[in-house]
Design a protein around this motif. Structure first.
Motif, PDB file in Angstrom:
ATOM      1  N   ALA A 172     -62.754   5.370  16.879  1.00  7.48           N
ATOM      2  CA  ALA A 172     -62.635   6.694  15.972  1.00  7.48           C
ATOM      3  C   ALA A 172     -60.759   7.302  16.261  1.00  7.48           C
ATOM      4  CB  ALA A 172     -62.940   7.386  16.779  1.00  7.48           C
ATOM      5  N   GLN A 173     -60.422   7.255  15.145  1.00  6.13           N
ATOM      6  CA  GLN A 173     -58.829   7.579  14.764  1.00  6.13           C
ATOM      7  C   GLN A 173     -59.055   9.240  14.356  1.00  6.13           C
ATOM      8  OE1 GLN A 173     -56.864   5.623  12.263  1.00  6.13           O
ATOM      9  NE2 GLN A 173     -58.373   3.475  12.929  1.00  6.13           N
ATOM     10  N   LEU A 174     -58.185   9.697  14.841  1.00  2.75           N
ATOM     11  CA  LEU A 174     -57.710  11.518  15.154  1.00  2.75           C
ATOM     12  C   LEU A 174     -55.787  11.709  15.172  1.00  2.75           C
ATOM     13  CD1 LEU A 174     -56.849  11.627  17.840  1.00  2.75           C
ATOM     14  CD2 LEU A 174     -58.798  11.458  18.155  1.00  2.75           C
ATOM     15  N   GLU A 175     -55.648  12.797  14.283  1.00  2.00           N
ATOM     16  CA  GLU A 175     -54.632  12.926  14.517  1.00  2.00           C
ATOM     17  C   GLU A 175     -54.336  14.728  15.413  1.00  2.00           C
ATOM     18  OE1 GLU A 175     -53.275  13.326  10.411  1.00  2.00           O
ATOM     19  OE2 GLU A 175     -53.940  11.764   9.873  1.00  2.00           O
ATOM     20  N   LEU A 176     -53.629  14.621  15.891  1.00  2.00           N
ATOM     21  CA  LEU A 176     -52.970  16.160  16.524  1.00  2.00           C
ATOM     22  C   LEU A 176     -52.795  17.390  16.101  1.00  2.00           C
ATOM     23  CD1 LEU A 176     -52.641  17.271  18.940  1.00  2.00           C
ATOM     24  CD2 LEU A 176     -50.174  16.182  19.496  1.00  2.00           C
ATOM     25  N   ARG A 177     -53.139  18.315  15.764  1.00  2.00           N
ATOM     26  CA  ARG A 177     -53.053  19.141  15.036  1.00  2.00           C
ATOM     27  C   ARG A 177     -52.236  20.579  15.802  1.00  2.00           C
ATOM     28  NH1 ARG A 177     -53.328  16.134  10.916  1.00  2.00           N
ATOM     29  NH2 ARG A 177     -54.830  16.909   9.208  1.00  2.00           N
ATOM     30  N   LYS A 178     -52.527  20.733  16.877  1.00  2.95           N
ATOM     31  CA  LYS A 178     -51.746  21.932  17.058  1.00  2.95           C
ATOM     32  C   LYS A 178     -52.376  21.845  18.801  1.00  2.95           C
ATOM     33  CE  LYS A 178     -51.466  25.391  13.991  1.00  2.95           C
ATOM     34  NZ  LYS A 178     -52.341  26.258  13.462  1.00  2.95           N
ATOM     35  N   LYS A 179     -51.179  22.130  19.895  1.00  4.70           N
ATOM     36  CA  LYS A 179     -51.345  21.746  20.785  1.00  4.70           C
ATOM     37  C   LYS A 179     -51.390  23.318  22.085  1.00  4.70           C
ATOM     38  CE  LYS A 179     -49.939  18.653  25.270  1.00  4.70           C
ATOM     39  NZ  LYS A 179     -49.701  17.503  25.176  1.00  4.70           N
ATOM     40  N   PHE A 180     -51.709  23.703  22.773  1.00  8.24           N
ATOM     41  CA  PHE A 180     -51.883  25.047  23.123  1.00  8.24           C
ATOM     42  C   PHE A 180     -51.620  24.070  24.956  1.00  8.24           C
ATOM     43  CE2 PHE A 180     -53.880  25.897  19.127  1.00  8.24           C
ATOM     44  CZ  PHE A 180     -53.401  26.959  19.086  1.00  8.24           C
ATOM     45  N   GLU A 182     -53.960  25.070  27.420  1.00  4.99           N
ATOM     46  CA  GLU A 182     -55.330  24.339  27.586  1.00  4.99           C
ATOM     47  C   GLU A 182     -56.308  23.630  26.884  1.00  4.99           C
ATOM     48  OE1 GLU A 182     -56.113  24.558  30.543  1.00  4.99           O
ATOM     49  OE2 GLU A 182     -54.007  25.800  31.803  1.00  4.99           O
ATOM     50  N   ASN A 183     -55.464  23.924  25.711  1.00  5.44           N
ATOM     51  CA  ASN A 183     -56.484  23.261  24.843  1.00  5.44           C
ATOM     52  C   ASN A 183     -55.829  22.502  23.212  1.00  5.44           C
ATOM     53  OD1 ASN A 183     -56.878  25.230  22.676  1.00  5.44           O
ATOM     54  ND2 ASN A 183     -57.897  26.276  23.965  1.00  5.44           N
ATOM     55  N   MET A 184     -56.906  21.831  22.112  1.00  8.17           N
ATOM     56  CA  MET A 184     -55.716  21.217  21.401  1.00  8.17           C
ATOM     57  C   MET A 184     -56.453  21.137  20.619  1.00  8.17           C
ATOM     58  SD  MET A 184     -54.959  17.210  21.940  1.00  8.17           S
ATOM     59  CE  MET A 184     -54.142  16.713  22.955  1.00  8.17           C
ATOM     60  N   THR A 185     -56.167  21.486  19.095  1.00  5.67           N
ATOM     61  CA  THR A 185     -56.830  20.984  17.565  1.00  5.67           C
ATOM     62  C   THR A 185     -56.980  20.027  17.263  1.00  5.67           C
ATOM     63  OG1 THR A 185     -56.830  23.754  17.712  1.00  5.67           O
ATOM     64  CG2 THR A 185     -57.377  22.115  15.831  1.00  5.67           C
ATOM     65  N   VAL A 186     -57.565  18.445  17.445  1.00  8.81           N
ATOM     66  CA  VAL A 186     -57.164  17.439  16.756  1.00  8.81           C
ATOM     67  C   VAL A 186     -58.205  17.502  15.256  1.00  8.81           C
ATOM     68  CG1 VAL A 186     -56.943  16.498  19.006  1.00  8.81           C
ATOM     69  CG2 VAL A 186     -59.040  16.738  17.611  1.00  8.81           C
ATOM     70  N   ARG A 187     -57.624  16.323  13.967  1.00  3.66           N
ATOM     71  CA  ARG A 187     -58.375  16.346  12.942  1.00  3.66           C
ATOM     72  C   ARG A 187     -59.175  14.948  13.033  1.00  3.66           C
ATOM     73  NH1 ARG A 187     -59.775  19.512   8.543  1.00  3.66           N
ATOM     74  NH2 ARG A 187     -60.479  17.853   6.621  1.00  3.66           N
ATOM     75  N   LEU A 188     -60.631  15.180  13.605  1.00  2.00           N
ATOM     76  CA  LEU A 188     -61.588  13.549  13.457  1.00  2.00           C
ATOM     77  C   LEU A 188     -62.867  13.223  12.432  1.00  2.00           C
ATOM     78  CD1 LEU A 188     -62.329  11.880  15.598  1.00  2.00           C
ATOM     79  CD2 LEU A 188     -63.650  13.229  16.920  1.00  2.00           C
ATOM     80  N   GLU A 189     -62.698  12.470  11.711  1.00  2.00           N
ATOM     81  CA  GLU A 189     -62.900  12.125  10.826  1.00  2.00           C
ATOM     82  C   GLU A 189     -63.190  12.996   9.620  1.00  2.00           C
ATOM     83  OE1 GLU A 189     -67.123  11.555  12.669  1.00  2.00           O
ATOM     84  OE2 GLU A 189     -66.956   9.572  13.613  1.00  2.00           O
ATOM     85  N   GLY A 190     -62.065  13.905   9.417  1.00  2.00           N
ATOM     86  CA  GLY A 190     -61.970  14.821   8.001  1.00  2.00           C
ATOM     87  C   GLY A 190     -62.481  16.381   8.700  1.00  2.00           C
ATOM     88  N   LYS A 191     -61.940  16.537  10.068  1.00  2.00           N
ATOM     89  CA  LYS A 191     -62.582  17.705  10.148  1.00  2.00           C
ATOM     90  C   LYS A 191     -62.136  18.143  11.512  1.00  2.00           C
ATOM     91  CE  LYS A 191     -67.430  17.841   8.575  1.00  2.00           C
ATOM     92  NZ  LYS A 191     -69.031  18.078   9.601  1.00  2.00           N
ATOM     93  N   ASN A 192     -61.940  19.378  11.423  1.00  2.00           N
ATOM     94  CA  ASN A 192     -61.135  19.825  12.524  1.00  2.00           C
ATOM     95  C   ASN A 192     -61.490  19.879  14.063  1.00  2.00           C
ATOM     96  OD1 ASN A 192     -58.656  20.169  11.552  1.00  2.00           O
ATOM     97  ND2 ASN A 192     -58.456  22.302  11.431  1.00  2.00           N
ATOM     98  N   ALA A 193     -60.788  19.514  15.213  1.00  2.00           N
ATOM     99  CA  ALA A 193     -62.690  20.169  16.681  1.00  2.00           C
ATOM    100  C   ALA A 193     -61.422  20.683  17.516  1.00  2.00           C
ATOM    101  CB  ALA A 193     -63.189  18.539  17.039  1.00  2.00           C
ATOM    102  N   THR A 194     -61.922  21.378  18.899  1.00  2.00           N
ATOM    103  CA  THR A 194     -60.767  21.540  19.907  1.00  2.00           C
ATOM    104  C   THR A 194     -61.331  21.063  20.735  1.00  2.00           C
ATOM    105  OG1 THR A 194     -60.552  23.637  18.614  1.00  2.00           O
ATOM    106  CG2 THR A 194     -60.067  23.746  20.589  1.00  2.00           C
TER     107      THR A 194
END
Length: 208
Positions: A172-180, A182-194
Motif C-alpha cells: 500500500a502507498q501513502l503520503e504524510l500530511r501532518k505530524k504531531f 503523538e499521532n500523524m495524518t496520512v493520505r491512504l487510498e484517497g482518504k485521510n487517516a490518523t
C-alpha cells in the motif's frame, strides 16, 4: 534458550528496528512485564553474550542477532505456509507459527523452505534472511517529508488484522500530511487517516 528468552530477543530486535536500540522501559511496555523482571532477564542474556548494554541502551550482539534472525525465518516460513497454502485467517497465524517454529527441526524447516520456493519475505512483508531478504525500510514515524511511501512491513504481527482492516498492508502507498507529538495524518487510498505514534512506529516504509 527458553521461549521467554527468545521472546525478549525478538522484542529487542523489533525495538532496534524502530529506535536503533532497546531500553528496559520499552521492553517492559512491549512485553507487559515489570521493569524488575526485565532487569533480571537482561542480566541473564548479557551473561550468555546475547545482548550488550551501553549507557542504558540495549542492543543484540552478533550472536544474538543471528539467533533472532533464525527464529524469525522459522516463524515467517510457517506464517507463509499457513496463509498461502492453508488459507488460515491472518489473525490466527501468529500464534500457530509461534508454536510450530519451536516444534520444527532444521531438516523440516529446510524442506518447508524448499516447498515454498525460497520466499524472500513473508505475507506481512518481513524479510526471510536465509533467502536473502533484508531490512531496507524505516519506521513511518521517523519520516519528515510527505513521501509518497510504500509499506514494506508491519512489525506488529500479533495485531496484524488491525492494520489489515485499515488498509495498511505491504504494498500500500501513502503520503504524510501532518505530524504531531503523538499521532500523524496520512493520505491512504484517497482518504485521510490518523495513525497513533505506536501504529506509525510499527509500519516500515520506503520512499517511492
Amino acid at each position: 534458550m527458553s521461549r521467554q528468552q527468545e521472546s525478549y530477543l525478538k522484542v529487542i530486535y523489533d525495538l532496534m528496528l524502530r529506535y536503533g536500540h532497546a531500553s528496559n522501559k520499552r521492553i517492559a511496555e512491549d512485553l507487559n512485564v515489570a521493569p524488575a523482571s526485565v532487569t533480571e532477564m537482561i542480566r541473564k542474556l548479557k551473561e550468555n553474550n546475547w545482548v550488550q548494554v551501553s549507557f542504558h541502551k540495549i542492543t543484540l550482539t552478533p550472536e544474538g542477532e543471528d539467533r533472532v534472525k533464525n527464529l524469525l525465518d522459522r516463524h515467517r516460513l510457517w506464517e507463509t505456509f499457513l496463509l498461502t497454502k492453508l488459507d488460515y485467517p491472518p489473525d490466527k497465524v501468529h500464534g500457530l507459527a509461534e508454536s510450530l517454529e519451536h516444534a520444527s527441526d532444521g531438516q523440516l524447516i529446510d524442506r518447508l523452505n524448499k516447498y515454498l520456493a525460497y520466499p524472500k519475505t513473508c505475507p506481512h512483508g518481513g524479510p526471510i534472511y536465509v533467502n536473502g531478504g533484508q531490512e531496507v525500510a524505516e519506521s513511518l514515524w521517523d519520516k519528515e517529508d510527505q513521501g509518497p511511501f510504500e509499506i514494506l512491513q508491519i512489525i506488529d504481527e500479533l495485531n496484524y488484522n488491525h492494520y489489515e482492516r485499515r488498509g495498511l498492508l505491504p504494498g500500500a502507498q501513502l503520503e504524510l500530511r501532518k505530524k504531531f507529538s503523538e499521532n500523524m495524518t496520512v493520505r491512504l487510498e484517497g482518504k485521510n487517516a490518523t495513525l497513533s505514534k505506536k501504529e506509525a512506529e510499527n509500519i516500515l516504509v520506503v520512499k517511492k
